[in-house]
Design a protein around this motif. Structure first.
Motif, PDB file in Angstrom:
ATOM      1  N   TRP A 126      -1.945  -1.158  -1.909  1.00  0.00           N
ATOM      2  CA  TRP A 126      -2.296  -1.799  -3.183  1.00  0.00           C
ATOM      3  C   TRP A 126      -3.769  -2.211  -3.187  1.00  0.00           C
ATOM      4  CZ3 TRP A 126       1.635   0.478  -4.170  1.00  0.00           C
ATOM      5  CH2 TRP A 126       2.953   0.097  -3.961  1.00  0.00           C
ATOM      6  N   ALA A 127      -4.237  -2.747  -2.086  1.00  0.00           N
ATOM      7  CA  ALA A 127      -5.640  -3.188  -2.008  1.00  0.00           C
ATOM      8  C   ALA A 127      -6.595  -2.009  -2.147  1.00  0.00           C
ATOM      9  CB  ALA A 127      -5.883  -3.928  -0.699  1.00  0.00           C
ATOM     10  N   ALA A 128      -6.294  -0.913  -1.444  1.00  0.00           N
ATOM     11  CA  ALA A 128      -7.163   0.259  -1.505  1.00  0.00           C
ATOM     12  C   ALA A 128      -7.151   0.885  -2.892  1.00  0.00           C
ATOM     13  CB  ALA A 128      -6.732   1.281  -0.453  1.00  0.00           C
ATOM     14  N   ALA A 129      -5.974   0.957  -3.517  1.00  0.00           N
ATOM     15  CA  ALA A 129      -5.878   1.529  -4.858  1.00  0.00           C
ATOM     16  C   ALA A 129      -6.598   0.658  -5.879  1.00  0.00           C
ATOM     17  CB  ALA A 129      -4.420   1.722  -5.242  1.00  0.00           C
ATOM     18  N   TYR A 204      18.445   6.884   5.462  1.00  0.00           N
ATOM     19  CA  TYR A 204      17.043   6.476   5.495  1.00  0.00           C
ATOM     20  C   TYR A 204      16.948   4.955   5.439  1.00  0.00           C
ATOM     21  CZ  TYR A 204      17.741   6.482   0.379  1.00  0.00           C
ATOM     22  OH  TYR A 204      18.231   6.279  -0.888  1.00  0.00           O
ATOM     23  N   SER A 205      15.868   4.444   6.000  1.00  0.00           N
ATOM     24  CA  SER A 205      15.604   3.003   5.996  1.00  0.00           C
ATOM     25  C   SER A 205      14.969   2.610   4.670  1.00  0.00           C
ATOM     26  CB  SER A 205      14.674   2.636   7.155  1.00  0.00           C
ATOM     27  OG  SER A 205      15.287   2.914   8.391  1.00  0.00           O
ATOM     28  N   TRP A 206      15.219   1.379   4.244  1.00  0.00           N
ATOM     29  CA  TRP A 206      14.743   0.903   2.945  1.00  0.00           C
ATOM     30  C   TRP A 206      14.326  -0.554   3.069  1.00  0.00           C
ATOM     31  CZ3 TRP A 206      13.644   3.693  -1.221  1.00  0.00           C
ATOM     32  CH2 TRP A 206      13.493   3.058  -2.460  1.00  0.00           C
ATOM     33  N   TRP A 207      13.079  -0.845   2.713  1.00  0.00           N
ATOM     34  CA  TRP A 207      12.566  -2.215   2.747  1.00  0.00           C
ATOM     35  C   TRP A 207      12.879  -2.908   1.428  1.00  0.00           C
ATOM     36  CZ3 TRP A 207      10.659  -4.265   7.156  1.00  0.00           C
ATOM     37  CH2 TRP A 207      10.306  -3.373   8.166  1.00  0.00           C
ATOM     38  N   ILE A 208      13.413  -4.106   1.506  1.00  0.00           N
ATOM     39  CA  ILE A 208      13.805  -4.857   0.321  1.00  0.00           C
ATOM     40  C   ILE A 208      12.576  -5.515  -0.306  1.00  0.00           C
ATOM     41  CG2 ILE A 208      15.263  -6.702  -0.578  1.00  0.00           C
ATOM     42  CD1 ILE A 208      16.776  -4.307   0.621  1.00  0.00           C
ATOM     43  N   VAL A 209      12.408  -5.323  -1.597  1.00  0.00           N
ATOM     44  CA  VAL A 209      11.381  -6.047  -2.348  1.00  0.00           C
ATOM     45  C   VAL A 209      11.885  -6.203  -3.780  1.00  0.00           C
ATOM     46  CG1 VAL A 209      10.090  -3.935  -2.934  1.00  0.00           C
ATOM     47  CG2 VAL A 209       8.940  -6.167  -2.994  1.00  0.00           C
ATOM     48  N   ALA A 216       3.811 -10.208  -6.878  1.00  0.00           N
ATOM     49  CA  ALA A 216       2.993 -11.103  -6.055  1.00  0.00           C
ATOM     50  C   ALA A 216       2.098 -10.308  -5.109  1.00  0.00           C
ATOM     51  CB  ALA A 216       3.897 -12.049  -5.269  1.00  0.00           C
ATOM     52  N   GLU A 217       2.611  -9.223  -4.542  1.00  0.00           N
ATOM     53  CA  GLU A 217       1.791  -8.369  -3.674  1.00  0.00           C
ATOM     54  C   GLU A 217       0.619  -7.776  -4.453  1.00  0.00           C
ATOM     55  OE1 GLU A 217       5.364  -6.795  -0.679  1.00  0.00           O
ATOM     56  OE2 GLU A 217       4.229  -5.380  -1.904  1.00  0.00           O
ATOM     57  N   LEU A 218       0.880  -7.330  -5.668  1.00  0.00           N
ATOM     58  CA  LEU A 218      -0.179  -6.753  -6.495  1.00  0.00           C
ATOM     59  C   LEU A 218      -1.208  -7.813  -6.882  1.00  0.00           C
ATOM     60  CD1 LEU A 218       2.153  -4.513  -8.651  1.00  0.00           C
ATOM     61  CD2 LEU A 218       0.443  -3.681  -7.032  1.00  0.00           C
ATOM     62  N   ALA A 219      -0.749  -9.040  -7.086  1.00  0.00           N
ATOM     63  CA  ALA A 219      -1.675 -10.130  -7.387  1.00  0.00           C
ATOM     64  C   ALA A 219      -2.611 -10.384  -6.210  1.00  0.00           C
ATOM     65  CB  ALA A 219      -0.908 -11.395  -7.738  1.00  0.00           C
ATOM     66  N   GLU A 220      -2.102 -10.269  -4.984  1.00  0.00           N
ATOM     67  CA  GLU A 220      -2.950 -10.421  -3.795  1.00  0.00           C
ATOM     68  C   GLU A 220      -4.053  -9.373  -3.759  1.00  0.00           C
ATOM     69  OE1 GLU A 220      -0.812 -10.494  -0.130  1.00  0.00           O
ATOM     70  OE2 GLU A 220       0.651 -11.970  -0.845  1.00  0.00           O
ATOM     71  N   ALA A 221      -3.794  -8.224  -4.366  1.00  0.00           N
ATOM     72  CA  ALA A 221      -4.782  -7.142  -4.400  1.00  0.00           C
ATOM     73  C   ALA A 221      -5.745  -7.291  -5.585  1.00  0.00           C
ATOM     74  CB  ALA A 221      -4.070  -5.799  -4.481  1.00  0.00           C
ATOM     75  N   GLY A 222      -5.629  -8.384  -6.331  1.00  0.00           N
ATOM     76  CA  GLY A 222      -6.535  -8.631  -7.439  1.00  0.00           C
ATOM     77  C   GLY A 222      -6.066  -8.086  -8.765  1.00  0.00           C
TER      78      GLY A 222
END
Length: 239
Positions: A126-129, A204-209, A216-222
């Motif tokens: 997210w930060a790089a994008a 397959y493995s799956w991360w919960i979000v 909130a993660e996208l907000a951390e990226a500005g």
């Protein structure tokens, strides 16, 4: 490194994914309204068999950089692009975190794939994008259940008919940690008389979000994100 999780199920994935796009297609197109065709390519994460790619090609004038790590699903995607006769899509054979990002990005789209990314990988991406995103360009992502690391009982079989055969799938999940599960998917091909002609399985493995957690993660990226049920749309602050 080759991604094998969908190797056994690629025969079924496209067919069984089509119905969910009836609702998703217009929502994604609406979220992408106003994307500048001169602002660079649209980055599509986890393009799969290309159902989202269809929306991008039909809705926008931008070139598309489609990222798909599964060789089996890339085969379906490339065949469908060839049938369309388009040269606007570049298909990158790797994962979202493997791609060297272009200097400019008009928009980012990731449907049905966020759970494949570990939290630290998501935040770096997210930060790089965000650094490369054009002013006003959207990041459009969606989340899928479960919303907590808990067991998911096997769902009823669902499927579609093609000719005289029916292609069906079901799935269940078990927790593997405080924020992850492992999905076990089962597939079968049935004759119209009920005879099972073929079976396949995939894990397959799956991360919960959750949608709120992703915002909130996208907000951390500005970025400033809005949540519409399972859909998260974010843009640069002030854009």
């Amino acid at each position: 490194m080759e991604y094998h999780e969908y190797s056994a199920s690629s025969e079924y994935v496209h067919l069984l994914s089509v119905p969910m796009w009836t609702d998703l297609r217009p929502r994604l197109a609406a979220a992408l309204a106003g994307v500048d065709p001169e602002a660079g390519p649209v980055l599509e994460l986890g393009a799969g068999s290309g159902l989202g790619t269809d929306v991008l090609l039909d809705s926008l004038g931008n070139d598309v950089l489609a990222v798909e790590p599964s060789a089996s699903l890339r085969g379906v995607l490339l065949a469908r692009l060839a049938d369309r006769g388009t040269h606007r899509v570049t298909v990158f054979p790797g994962g979202a975190t493997d791609l060297p990002l272009p200097g400019r990005i008009a928009a980012v789209v990731g449907m049905h794939m966020v759970g494949h990314l570990a939290p630290t990988d998501r935040k770096r991406l997210w930060a790089a994008a965000a650094e490369r995103l054009s002013p006003g360009g959207p990041v459009v992502l969606n989340v899928q259940p479960p919303t907590a690391a808990e067991a998911v009982p096997e769902s009823p079989w669902m499927g579609v008919a093609v000719g005289g055969l029916r292609y069906e799938g079901t799935g269940s999940a078990e927790p593997t940690g405080p924020d992850s599960v492992r999905w076990r998917m089962r597939y079968r091909t049935r004759h119209e008389d009920g005879t099972v002609l073929a079976e396949a399985s995939a894990e397959y493995s799956w991360w919960i979000v959750t949608a709120e957690g992703l915002a909130a993660e996208l907000a951390e990226a500005g970025l400033v994100a809005t949540v519409d049920d399972d859909l998260v749309v974010a843009r640069k602050a002030g854009a």
